[in-house]
Design a protein around this motif. Structure first.
Motif, mmCIF file in Angstrom:
data_model
loop_
_atom_site.group_PDB
_atom_site.id
_atom_site.type_symbol
_atom_site.label_atom_id
_atom_site.label_comp_id
_atom_site.label_asym_id
_atom_site.label_seq_id
_atom_site.Cartn_x
_atom_site.Cartn_y
_atom_site.Cartn_z
ATOM 1 N N MET A 7 18.131 1.649 3.376
ATOM 2 C CA MET A 7 17.542 2.907 3.554
ATOM 3 C C MET A 7 15.995 2.745 3.061
ATOM 4 S SD MET A 7 20.757 5.355 2.592
ATOM 5 C CE MET A 7 19.657 6.726 2.789
ATOM 6 N N LEU A 8 15.943 2.199 2.006
ATOM 7 C CA LEU A 8 14.452 1.861 1.454
ATOM 8 C C LEU A 8 13.266 1.285 2.405
ATOM 9 C CD1 LEU A 8 12.628 2.177 -1.123
ATOM 10 C CD2 LEU A 8 13.277 0.171 -1.774
ATOM 11 N N LEU A 9 14.136 0.379 2.979
ATOM 12 C CA LEU A 9 13.312 -0.499 3.817
ATOM 13 C C LEU A 9 13.037 0.035 5.231
ATOM 14 C CD1 LEU A 9 12.151 -3.455 4.696
ATOM 15 C CD2 LEU A 9 14.303 -3.938 5.601
ATOM 16 N N THR A 10 13.970 0.882 5.741
ATOM 17 C CA THR A 10 13.859 1.677 7.028
ATOM 18 C C THR A 10 13.184 3.037 7.034
ATOM 19 O OG1 THR A 10 16.304 2.448 6.967
ATOM 20 C CG2 THR A 10 15.499 0.336 8.261
ATOM 21 N N ARG A 11 13.374 3.464 5.741
ATOM 22 C CA ARG A 11 12.874 5.067 5.917
ATOM 23 C C ARG A 11 11.486 5.068 5.110
ATOM 24 N NH1 ARG A 11 18.122 9.001 5.028
ATOM 25 N NH2 ARG A 11 19.365 7.975 6.923
ATOM 26 N N LEU A 12 11.121 4.055 4.062
ATOM 27 C CA LEU A 12 9.996 4.319 3.376
ATOM 28 C C LEU A 12 8.835 3.045 3.815
ATOM 29 C CD1 LEU A 12 8.188 5.290 1.133
ATOM 30 C CD2 LEU A 12 9.603 3.832 -0.402
ATOM 31 N N ILE A 13 9.600 1.894 3.274
ATOM 32 C CA ILE A 13 8.652 0.537 3.584
ATOM 33 C C ILE A 13 7.952 0.271 4.995
ATOM 34 C CG2 ILE A 13 8.234 -1.734 3.193
ATOM 35 C CD1 ILE A 13 10.499 -1.580 1.032
ATOM 36 N N ALA A 60 5.673 3.273 5.990
ATOM 37 C CA ALA A 60 4.535 3.254 5.236
ATOM 38 C C ALA A 60 3.590 2.071 5.626
ATOM 39 C CB ALA A 60 4.691 3.157 3.775
ATOM 40 N N ALA A 61 4.069 0.895 6.082
ATOM 41 C CA ALA A 61 3.292 -0.331 6.518
ATOM 42 C C ALA A 61 2.916 -0.400 7.967
ATOM 43 C CB ALA A 61 4.150 -1.252 6.109
ATOM 44 N N LEU A 62 3.753 0.455 8.873
ATOM 45 C CA LEU A 62 3.617 0.469 10.168
ATOM 46 C C LEU A 62 1.945 0.397 10.615
ATOM 47 C CD1 LEU A 62 5.285 0.161 12.583
ATOM 48 C CD2 LEU A 62 5.176 2.612 12.664
ATOM 49 N N PRO A 63 1.154 1.372 10.004
ATOM 50 C CA PRO A 63 -0.207 1.074 10.709
ATOM 51 C C PRO A 63 -0.954 -0.445 10.332
ATOM 52 C CG PRO A 63 -0.095 3.039 9.395
ATOM 53 C CD PRO A 63 1.306 2.420 9.219
ATOM 54 N N ASN A 64 -0.524 -0.945 9.335
ATOM 55 C CA ASN A 64 -1.185 -2.154 8.948
ATOM 56 C C ASN A 64 -0.423 -3.478 9.985
ATOM 57 O OD1 ASN A 64 -1.343 -0.485 6.342
ATOM 58 N ND2 ASN A 64 -3.035 -2.265 6.189
ATOM 59 N N SER A 104 0.965 -1.373 -0.041
ATOM 60 C CA SER A 104 0.032 -0.031 -0.048
ATOM 61 C C SER A 104 0.770 1.236 -0.100
ATOM 62 C CB SER A 104 -0.958 -0.051 1.232
ATOM 63 O OG SER A 104 -1.723 -1.061 1.310
ATOM 64 N N ALA A 105 2.180 1.085 0.127
ATOM 65 C CA ALA A 105 3.143 2.541 0.071
ATOM 66 C C ALA A 105 2.870 3.036 -1.250
ATOM 67 C CB ALA A 105 4.423 1.961 0.111
ATOM 68 N N ASP A 106 2.926 4.523 -1.254
ATOM 69 C CA ASP A 106 2.558 5.229 -2.485
ATOM 70 C C ASP A 106 3.938 4.863 -3.409
ATOM 71 O OD1 ASP A 106 1.966 7.154 -4.157
ATOM 72 O OD2 ASP A 106 1.782 8.689 -2.771
ATOM 73 N N ARG A 107 3.458 4.886 -4.491
ATOM 74 C CA ARG A 107 4.420 4.445 -5.636
ATOM 75 C C ARG A 107 5.310 5.869 -6.011
ATOM 76 N NH1 ARG A 107 4.822 0.501 -9.604
ATOM 77 N NH2 ARG A 107 6.102 1.202 -11.429
ATOM 78 N N LYS A 108 4.713 6.838 -5.838
ATOM 79 C CA LYS A 108 5.420 8.057 -5.895
ATOM 80 C C LYS A 108 6.771 8.191 -5.006
ATOM 81 C CE LYS A 108 1.607 10.861 -7.789
ATOM 82 N NZ LYS A 108 0.711 11.936 -7.854
ATOM 83 N N LEU A 109 6.430 7.903 -3.674
ATOM 84 C CA LEU A 109 7.512 7.849 -2.731
ATOM 85 C C LEU A 109 8.741 6.725 -3.157
ATOM 86 C CD1 LEU A 109 5.656 7.587 0.532
ATOM 87 C CD2 LEU A 109 6.652 9.819 -0.576
ATOM 88 N N TYR A 110 8.151 5.641 -3.871
ATOM 89 C CA TYR A 110 9.191 4.798 -4.388
ATOM 90 C C TYR A 110 10.220 5.722 -5.590
ATOM 91 C CZ TYR A 110 7.672 0.514 -2.243
ATOM 92 O OH TYR A 110 7.210 -0.559 -1.300
#
Length: 277
Positions: free
Chosen positions: A186-192, A195-199, A168-174
């Protein structure tokens, strides 16, 4: 000072008075959740005192409280609760860790999703109670089979919600991370993960509930201690008050576990701007 100013001032004063009264009359937030249980217990106690319900089938809350105190005073409660906590905690940690890792793994890669996710989703539809005879045949009725059953029930909620959160992470952020040349870590710890933390936290709440639910089933299939064993043993000797003590224990411990996860959720998701009612 004009008449309009006096009228506006009086209206403002009346409004502040009404607001002050509402604040004084408002109950603390934690008290609202206890209103329904207290009313139910009062009606239950009154019905038992008037003889409207059978004392053997539905003992009065005062009798259940006396049984609870007796179990606490002779040390049986601490023993049963400790064994149940060890089983539920071990099963939850094993299942949740596996679900989290596999959820991130299948969420990140298309190949992993196409290969592993269909099989996991198929296994998710199998009733866990149908697996109990197989676990008994493979592992017996020892502690390992109980912990493994709890782990299996804790695995699926966290896996499903972690996979959903990663996807569900925003594609634009990728695309932004590619421009900034983020490494895999960095991609795992700062974006993924953010972004997935609520779920993920929602999956943890459901996994905690599933672990306590399956603990009761696991302890009724051949345990010598635990809250589920206490309920099963009380059923054999028709001790309805102790059965209710075990049920209330499961409810209280499950609620405390859920409240702990919700507290962590509020602290970790302070940045979330969602509707609170």
């Amino acid at each position: 000072m004009s008449t309009n100013d006096v009228t506006l001032g009086s209206k403002a004063g009346e409004k502040q008075t009404v607001i002050g009264r509402e604040r004084r009359m408002r109950l603390p937030n934690w008290l609202y959740g206890w209103m329904v249980p207290v009313i139910v217990l009062a009606l239950w106690e009154a019905a038992s005192a008037l003889g409207l319900v059978s004392d053997s089938a539905l003992p009065a809350p005062s009798r259940i409280a006396a049984a609870f105190w007796q179990l606490c005073s002779n040390g049986d409660m601490a023993e049963h609760l400790m064994m149940s906590a060890i089983r539920a905690g071990g099963g939850f940690l094993l299942g949740a860790a596996t679900g989290l890792l596999l959820g991130v793994f299948t969420g990140l890669g298309k190949w992993a999703e196409r290969t592993l996710d269909p099989s996991i989703q198929m296994l998710r539809t199998v009733p866990l109670l149908a697996v109990i005879p197989l676990f008994i045949l493979w592992f017996g009725v020892g502690e390992f089979s109980k912990v493994l059953l709890i782990a299996l029930g804790s695995f699926f909620p966290l896996y499903f919600h972690t996979h959903l959160g990663v996807r569900s992470a925003d594609r634009k952020l990728y695309e932004v991370t590619r421009i900034l040349q983020y490494s895999k870590l960095m991609l795992l710890t700062r974006l993924i993960i953010p972004a997935a933390l609520p779920n993920i936290l929602l999956g943890i709440r459901l996994s905690v509930g599933a672990s306590w639910l399956l603990l009761a089933v696991a302890e009724m299939m051949g345990a010598s201690a635990g809250v589920g064993y206490m309920i099963q043993d009380a059923r054999v000797y028709a001790q309805t008050d102790i059965v209710f003590v075990g049920i209330i224990l499961f409810a209280l411990v499950g609620k405390l576990s859920d409240s702990a996860v919700r507290l962590a959720e509020r602290r970790c998701l302070r940045w979330s701007n969602t509707y609170k009612g």
